[in-house]
Design an enzyme around this catalytic site. Structure first.
Site, PDB file in Angstrom:
ATOM      1  N   PRO A   1      21.677  45.340  94.419  1.00 46.76           N
ATOM      2  CA  PRO A   1      20.386  44.692  92.819  1.00 46.76           C
ATOM      3  C   PRO A   1      20.202  46.090  92.412  1.00 46.76           C
ATOM      4  CG  PRO A   1      19.066  44.156  95.653  1.00 46.76           C
ATOM      5  CD  PRO A   1      20.739  44.000  95.681  1.00 46.76           C
TER       6      PRO A   1
ATOM      7  N   GLU B   1      18.879  42.481 105.498  1.00 47.94           N
ATOM      8  CA  GLU B   1      18.229  43.838 104.409  1.00 47.94           C
ATOM      9  C   GLU B   1      18.885  44.960 103.134  1.00 47.94           C
ATOM     10  OE1 GLU B   1      14.554  45.175 102.700  1.00 47.94           O
ATOM     11  OE2 GLU B   1      15.053  43.160 104.405  1.00 47.94           O
TER      12      GLU B   1
ATOM     13  N   ARG C   1      39.622  36.893  83.694  1.00 48.48           N
ATOM     14  CA  ARG C   1      40.117  36.371  82.438  1.00 48.48           C
ATOM     15  C   ARG C   1      41.123  37.461  81.503  1.00 48.48           C
ATOM     16  NH1 ARG C   1      36.351  36.415  78.371  1.00 48.48           N
ATOM     17  NH2 ARG C   1      36.754  34.345  78.057  1.00 48.48           N
TER      18      ARG C   1
ATOM     19  N   ASP D   1      34.174  36.668  72.070  1.00 50.30           N
ATOM     20  CA  ASP D   1      33.019  36.458  72.794  1.00 50.30           C
ATOM     21  C   ASP D   1      32.116  37.321  73.063  1.00 50.30           C
ATOM     22  OD1 ASP D   1      34.717  34.958  73.864  1.00 50.30           O
ATOM     23  OD2 ASP D   1      35.598  36.385  76.183  1.00 50.30           O
TER      24      ASP D   1
END
Length: 247
Positions: free
Chosen positions: A91, A118, A156, A171
């Site tokens: 993150p 953690e 893809r 896209d």
């Protein structure tokens, strides 16, 4: 062919995702090869320990450096291509974008590290990874789901994977804008009609309509994308008109 290695202590999580739809077809076509490794196998103790308490105290467990260092070293030595990109799902990493997917799709070998607990011993981050990626500003139980998202978006884009080589070019985000609306048959569904321009057969008018609608949708939903969009003079004129209408 692209080689994708994934280091995870829950390799079974990937079976359903990689075994269906486009990701499965890409493997069958020889565009990509997946290798999911339980990095417990590289732990150097009989209990296959991969985590320990953090120095200095605190809640949670931290992934040890040794199993991951040894796993990455093994995979790198086995590689027959250029040095792999070693991607830490975290993150704290850079926010993932379509531009990053297009960049990674040019590589021959990707290694994904999926953590739990953690966090990671900082020496993993400092010495063996090339990229840190976050799929959004939130925290997941582990890196597996994030790795699946990145793998799907990269595979893809590989040559021959989609039915048409042009399929991904329009896209959302590939052009810097959100994608235009799509319609299919019937042309009149319960009184809701397809825009006439799309059934006109005039390809130039259709192209212009799609670009205008793409810009309209971007302006209404993600105006921040327009700040860095590389627009032509004609597109800038259309955008000015759209802004004036909205005011």
């Amino acid at each position: 062919m692209m080689n994708i290695d994934v280091l995870s202590i829950f390799p079974e999580m990937f079976e359903g995702v990689l075994g269906h739809s486009i990701l499965k077809k890409a493997s069958e076509k020889g565009a990509v090869q997946y290798n999911i490794i339980n990095f417990r196998e590289f732990a150097n103790d009989k209990h296959q320990t991969v985590d320990d308490y953090p120095y200095g105290g605190g809640a949670g467990m931290v992934l040890k450096p040794q199993p991951i260092f040894d796993a990455v070293t093994y995979l790198t030595e086995q590689a027959k291509s250029t040095p792999p990109r070693v991607i830490l799902m975290c993150p704290q990493g850079e926010r993932y974008t379509q531009k990053k997917a297009e960049q990674l799709a040019q590589e021959e070998h990707l290694i994904f590290i999926c953590g739990h607990y953690e966090g990671y011993d900082e020496r993993i981050r400092e010495h063996i990874i090339t990229d840190e990626i976050s799929i959004g500003d939130y925290v997941l139980t582990g890196g597996e789901l994030g790795a699946m998202v990145v793998i799907d978006s990269v595979v893809r884009l590989l040559p021959g994977v989609l039915g048409s080589e042009q399929s991904h070019l329009q896209d959302s985000f590939s052009t810097g804008l959100l994608e235009h609306p799509h319609y299919t048959r019937p042309a009149d569904f319960r009184g809701m009609k397809v825009p006439e321009v799309l059934v006109s057969g005039n390809h130039k008018l259709i192209e212009d309509w799609r670009m205008k609608e793409s810009m309209r949708r971007t302006l209404n939903r993600r105006p921040d994308l327009l700040e860095n969009a590389n627009l032509t003079d004609q597109q800038k004129k259309w955008l000015d008109k759209l802004i004036n209408v909205n005011e």
